[in-house]
Scaffold this active site. Structure first.
Site, PDB file in Angstrom:
ATOM      1  N   ARG A   1      11.791  -6.470   5.671  1.00 45.25           N
ATOM      2  CA  ARG A   1      11.810  -5.052   6.041  1.00 45.25           C
ATOM      3  C   ARG A   1      12.325  -4.856   7.463  1.00 45.25           C
ATOM      4  NH1 ARG A   1       6.276  -1.754   5.791  1.00 45.25           N
ATOM      5  NH2 ARG A   1       5.873  -2.947   7.688  1.00 45.25           N
TER       6      ARG A   1
ATOM      7  N   ARG B   1      10.333  -0.744  12.410  1.00 43.72           N
ATOM      8  CA  ARG B   1       8.905  -0.785  12.758  1.00 43.72           C
ATOM      9  C   ARG B   1       8.726  -1.777  13.902  1.00 43.72           C
ATOM     10  NH1 ARG B   1       4.546   0.263   8.518  1.00 43.72           N
ATOM     11  NH2 ARG B   1       3.380  -1.260   9.725  1.00 43.72           N
TER      12      ARG B   1
ATOM     13  N   ARG C   1     -10.561   0.512   7.553  1.00 42.75           N
ATOM     14  CA  ARG C   1     -10.042  -0.784   7.983  1.00 42.75           C
ATOM     15  C   ARG C   1     -11.095  -1.618   8.694  1.00 42.75           C
ATOM     16  NH1 ARG C   1      -4.072   0.250   8.060  1.00 42.75           N
ATOM     17  NH2 ARG C   1      -3.168  -1.697   8.734  1.00 42.75           N
TER      18      ARG C   1
ATOM     19  N   ARG D   1      -1.368  -8.940  13.084  1.00 45.87           N
ATOM     20  CA  ARG D   1      -1.861  -7.961  12.087  1.00 45.87           C
ATOM     21  C   ARG D   1      -2.593  -8.683  10.953  1.00 45.87           C
ATOM     22  NH1 ARG D   1       3.735  -5.600  10.892  1.00 45.87           N
ATOM     23  NH2 ARG D   1       2.796  -4.324   9.262  1.00 45.87           N
TER      24      ARG D   1
ATOM     25  N   LYS E   1       0.846  -1.205   0.000  1.00 48.95           N
ATOM     26  CA  LYS E   1       0.000   0.000   0.000  1.00 48.95           C
ATOM     27  C   LYS E   1       0.884   1.259   0.000  1.00 48.95           C
ATOM     28  CE  LYS E   1      -2.106  -1.079   3.916  1.00 48.95           C
ATOM     29  NZ  LYS E   1      -1.430  -2.357   4.252  1.00 48.95           N
TER      30      LYS E   1
END
Ligand code: AP5
Ligand code: MG
Length: 190
Positions: free
Chosen positions: A126, A132, A87, A143, A13
């Site tokens: 990542r 993060r 969401r 998630r 996204k």
């Protein structure tokens, strides 16, 4: 022009919104980034951090005022790209209402479709280069679970509308971007 990007964690996204925002000259609004920006020692900052760090959705009564404040900025007058919002179905209904009150509507809803193993692989990769806090194996699983339980119903909410499109997010970033551009049609100039 208002375009919504929906996809599970790691679907691309942010990657695609950054490119499309530059291409179209409209702002990219990521609710994840807006919420991360509230992290500080205030009660609100700690509350939001608790949800993000656990991989759970922040409450609607926290997210909506933050988003609508940002949407009311002058730079959104000609539209924006929404990354990670709505969401859940309540957020989708609130967005429709917000736009209807302003005589606007959604131009396009893009679902970036990517398989679970690829999502996990991307996010763990990542995690090696970015900090993060929610990119750990446990929180990634949480998630993904939240996406299936709370966000997948939003796909059903939009599925029957003519501006809903499924994008194959398993391709290279360039190929995904080309597929997105192929669906812009008149939106690009409206
Ligand atoms: P948010 O920041 O939105 O995180 P997310 O949805 O989990 O998604 P990511 O940002 O991890 O992934 P992405 O789809 O943007 O992919 P990216 O382009 O980065 O939300 C974080 C948290 O905030 C939520 O858990 C929640 O707590 C809260 N929150 C946010 N919105 C909320 C809301 N509306 N209501 C309530 N709470 C909310 O790509 C990922 C990686 O893959 C990158 O390394 C990238 O380089 C790579 N990559 C991208 N595309 C490709 C490709 N095609 N091929 C290979 N690699 C690729
Ligand atoms: Mg993102």
């Amino acid at each position: 022009m208002v375009i919504v990007f929906i996809g599970p964690p790691g679907a691309g996204k942010g990657t695609q919104c950054r490119r499309l925002a530059a291409h179209l000259g409209v702002p990219h609004l990521s609710t994840g980034e807006l919420l991360r920006d509230t992290r500080d020692d205030s009660d609100l900052g700690r509350l939001v951090a608790g949800y993000i760090d656990a991989g759970r959705l922040a409450p609607d009564d926290v997210v909506l005022p933050i988003l609508t404040k940002r949407l009311s900025n002058e730079d959104c007058a000609n539209g924006c790209l929404l990354d990670g919002f709505p969401r859940n179905v309540n957020q989708a209904e609130m967005l429709d209402q917000y736009l209807a009150d302003r005589g606007q509507r959604l131009d396009l809803v893009l679902h970036l479709d990517v398989g679970r193993q690829e999502l996990i692989k991307r996010l763990l990769r990542r995690a090696k280069t970015e900090q993060r806090v929610d990119d750990t194996e446990d929180v990634i699983a949480k998630r993904l679970d939240v996406f299936h339980r709370q966000t997948a119903p939003v796909l059903d909410y939009y599925r029957d509308q003519d501006h809903f499109v499924v994008i194959n997010g398993m391709q290279s970033p360039d190929e995904v971007f080309s597929e997105i551009l192929s669906h812009l049609g008149g939106s690009e100039t409206s």
